[in-house]
Design a protein around this motif. Structure first.
Motif, mmCIF file in Angstrom:
data_model
loop_
_atom_site.group_PDB
_atom_site.id
_atom_site.type_symbol
_atom_site.label_atom_id
_atom_site.label_comp_id
_atom_site.label_asym_id
_atom_site.label_seq_id
_atom_site.Cartn_x
_atom_site.Cartn_y
_atom_site.Cartn_z
ATOM 1 N N VAL A 6 49.234 124.836 -63.879
ATOM 2 C CA VAL A 6 49.047 123.481 -64.404
ATOM 3 C C VAL A 6 50.157 122.626 -63.815
ATOM 4 N N PRO A 7 49.854 121.630 -63.007
ATOM 5 C CA PRO A 7 50.887 120.922 -62.245
ATOM 6 C C PRO A 7 51.742 119.995 -63.097
ATOM 7 N N ALA A 8 52.906 119.689 -62.555
ATOM 8 C CA ALA A 8 53.761 118.662 -63.151
ATOM 9 C C ALA A 8 53.147 117.297 -62.889
ATOM 10 N N VAL A 9 53.433 116.355 -63.770
ATOM 11 C CA VAL A 9 52.928 114.985 -63.603
ATOM 12 C C VAL A 9 54.062 113.966 -63.557
ATOM 13 N N ILE A 10 55.285 114.442 -63.729
ATOM 14 C CA ILE A 10 56.459 113.563 -63.632
ATOM 15 C C ILE A 10 57.451 114.233 -62.699
ATOM 16 N N GLY A 11 57.908 113.510 -61.695
ATOM 17 C CA GLY A 11 58.862 114.061 -60.738
ATOM 18 C C GLY A 11 58.265 114.153 -59.346
ATOM 19 N N ASN A 12 58.993 114.814 -58.451
ATOM 20 C CA ASN A 12 58.570 114.926 -57.060
ATOM 21 C C ASN A 12 57.256 115.689 -56.922
ATOM 22 N N GLU A 13 56.491 115.317 -55.931
ATOM 23 C CA GLU A 13 55.248 115.999 -55.575
ATOM 24 C C GLU A 13 54.259 116.030 -56.745
ATOM 25 N N THR A 14 54.182 114.939 -57.497
ATOM 26 C CA THR A 14 53.275 114.918 -58.644
ATOM 27 C C THR A 14 52.115 113.953 -58.455
ATOM 28 N N LEU A 15 52.391 112.687 -58.253
ATOM 29 C CA LEU A 15 51.321 111.689 -58.164
ATOM 30 C C LEU A 15 50.995 111.298 -56.719
#
Length: 237
Positions: free
Chosen positions: A119-128
């Motif tokens: 489940v990916p990160a949505v805040i920080g580098n390589e997110t959006l």
């Protein structure tokens, strides 16, 4: 005789210098490792999972923080870090392995669902970085989230979560409400997410690096002095 004594002194000095350098280097590595394994969060599990409170004059993103807490936090983490192993430790012990059979792995519980393995990160580098602007991000949230019931969010909830994520990623302030009329103007620069941040220097590491530099210079000067003395002795009449 003088030559042998000189070599003994130089060898002893080199040995001490190298020993000190090794000790300082080991200390730096230990400090770096200790800082890497130190948990970022110091709050208890219950404190980390508390619902965000609203300020006296809440913005769209402030309301989005509460929507995120309700719909997104269980999978994406309270800081948007994703479903990391560290975050799963906030769950009850029997639920920390989300992908076991009967939970959210193969053969999920009745009316349950199977989670992706990451489940990916949505805040920080390589997110959006895969979204070009806020309109595209909103459309994705509206259609595909939450994972367990895609399309169930209202349009207003989707806009609030979009505004929250943009604010937390330092892409937009709360100066105006985000909506269909201005979302396409809020660009998400891919380079901002595809380029990792510079790795911070651990506390005390710079001092250790300086010590190592001075020790190296000392060893070099010692060698130069030894060569100079030996050459002088050779050419002495």
């Amino acid at each position: 005789m003088l030559t042998r004594l000189l070599f003994k002194i130089i060898s002893a000095a080199l040995g001490i210098a190298l020993l000190l350098a090794a000790l300082f280097l080991d200390g730096g590595i230990e400090n770096s490792i200790a800082q890497q394994v130190t948990p970022v969060n110091t709050l208890s599990a219950s404190e980390r999972l508390l619902e965000p409170t609203l300020p006296p004059a809440p913005s769209q993103a402030d309301h989005g923080a509460q929507d995120y807490w309700l719909y997104c936090l269980p999978c994406h983490g309270e800081k948007g870090q994703g479903l990391t192993e560290e975050f799963r430790q906030t769950y009850p012990p029997e639920e920390t392995n989300c992908w076991q059979s009967g939970c959210h792995g193969n053969n999920p519980y009745q009316y349950g669902f199977k989670l992706p393995t990451k489940v990916p990160a949505v805040i920080g580098n390589e997110t959006l970085g895969k979204f070009s602007d806020a309109a595209q991000l909103h459309s994705y949230i509206r259609a595909a989230m939450p994972f367990w019931n895609p399309g169930s969010l209202s349009d207003e909830e989707s806009w609030r979560i979009t505004a929250f994520l943009l604010r937390e990623n330092h892409l937009r302030s709360d100066s105006a409400e985000l909506n269909d009329s201005n979302a396409a103007d809020v660009k998400i620069l891919r380079i901002a997410f595809l380029t990792p941040d510079a790795i911070p220097v651990p506390v005390g590491a710079q001092d250790q690096n300086d010590t190592w530099l001075w020790l190296s210079l000392g060893v070099a000067l010692l060698l130069i002095l030894a060569i100079f003395i030996l050459n002088r002795r050779r050419i002495k009449p």
